[in-house]
Design a protein around this motif. Structure first.
Motif, mmCIF file in Angstrom:
data_model
loop_
_atom_site.group_PDB
_atom_site.id
_atom_site.type_symbol
_atom_site.label_atom_id
_atom_site.label_comp_id
_atom_site.label_asym_id
_atom_site.label_seq_id
_atom_site.Cartn_x
_atom_site.Cartn_y
_atom_site.Cartn_z
ATOM 1 N N GLY A 109 11.842 -3.548 8.141
ATOM 2 C CA GLY A 109 11.655 -2.134 8.460
ATOM 3 C C GLY A 109 11.760 -1.212 7.260
ATOM 4 N N LEU A 110 11.823 -1.787 6.055
ATOM 5 C CA LEU A 110 11.894 -0.940 4.862
ATOM 6 C C LEU A 110 10.531 -0.349 4.522
ATOM 7 N N ILE A 111 9.463 -1.032 4.949
ATOM 8 C CA ILE A 111 8.101 -0.524 4.769
ATOM 9 C C ILE A 111 7.463 -0.437 6.147
ATOM 10 N N THR A 112 6.819 0.682 6.427
ATOM 11 C CA THR A 112 6.240 0.874 7.757
ATOM 12 C C THR A 112 4.735 0.641 7.789
ATOM 13 N N SER A 113 4.052 0.773 6.643
ATOM 14 C CA SER A 113 2.597 0.589 6.639
ATOM 15 C C SER A 113 2.177 -0.265 5.441
ATOM 16 N N ASP A 114 1.158 -1.079 5.662
ATOM 17 C CA ASP A 114 0.609 -1.930 4.607
ATOM 18 C C ASP A 114 -0.570 -1.192 3.979
ATOM 19 N N ASP A 115 -0.339 -0.574 2.817
ATOM 20 C CA ASP A 115 -1.389 0.192 2.132
ATOM 21 C C ASP A 115 -2.053 -0.607 1.024
ATOM 22 N N GLY A 116 -1.751 -1.883 0.922
ATOM 23 C CA GLY A 116 -2.313 -2.713 -0.140
ATOM 24 C C GLY A 116 -1.228 -3.601 -0.721
ATOM 25 N N PRO A 117 -1.483 -4.205 -1.881
ATOM 26 C CA PRO A 117 -0.496 -5.087 -2.504
ATOM 27 C C PRO A 117 0.800 -4.333 -2.831
ATOM 28 N N LEU A 118 1.900 -5.082 -2.876
ATOM 29 C CA LEU A 118 3.216 -4.487 -3.102
ATOM 30 C C LEU A 118 3.434 -4.181 -4.577
ATOM 31 N N LYS A 119 3.965 -2.991 -4.861
ATOM 32 C CA LYS A 119 4.362 -2.611 -6.215
ATOM 33 C C LYS A 119 5.788 -2.097 -6.155
ATOM 34 N N VAL A 120 6.647 -2.626 -7.039
ATOM 35 C CA VAL A 120 8.061 -2.247 -7.058
ATOM 36 C C VAL A 120 8.267 -1.219 -8.155
#
Length: 148
Positions: free
Chosen positions: A101-112
């Motif tokens: 639940g730390l991210i709610t939407s997948d907008d593309g590849p993950l970047k930290v």
């Protein structure tokens, strides 16, 4: 040998065109500029960049800073501060962050991103890391793995 004898070989040079010397010369009267109109008058025809009243190219393009990137890479971003709440030695990737639940939407590849502090070691898999995020994760004893 005389100076008059020093001529180029016959046929090696074309004579220059002398315009405005009568109609028999081939370029008389209007001198190759046509009959009437703006481009037949003396002086400059139009200024550089003039497009006949249409808004010219140098005024159509964006004026300030730089052009926007056409195919910009869109990332799903998360900060180090959000990862600090996870338990130690957790496998972190886009799927596990969605489950937690730390991210709610997948907008593309993950970047930290590197905003915040991290104290627990984590195994982070992401498409991209900022330099500060990489140093903070590895400083806490974790690992950074780049995925494609």
């Amino acid at each position: 040998m005389r100076l008059t004898d020093a001529l180029p070989k016959e046929g090696s040079q074309k004579r220059r065109r002398r315009i405005g010397r009568g109609i028999s010369a081939g370029q008389g009267a209007s001198g190759g500029f046509g009959m009437r109109g703006q481009k037949s008058r003396s002086g400059r025809g139009t200024r550089p960049g003039f497009e006949g009243g249409q808004l010219p190219l140098y005024r159509r393009i964006p004026k300030l800073k730089h052009f926007t990137v056409i195919n910009r890479q869109q990332y799903t971003t998360i900060n180090i501060a959000d990862l600090a709440s996870l338990p130690a030695n957790t496998q972190v990737n886009l799927a596990t962050l969605m489950e937690a639940g730390l991210i709610t939407s997948d907008d593309g590849p993950l970047k930290v991103l590197g905003d915040g502090e991290l104290t627990v070691p984590l195994q982070v898999e992401a498409a991209a890391f900022t330099a500060s995020a990489r140093t903070k994760i590895e400083g806490a004893g974790g690992t950074c793995t780049e995925t494609d």
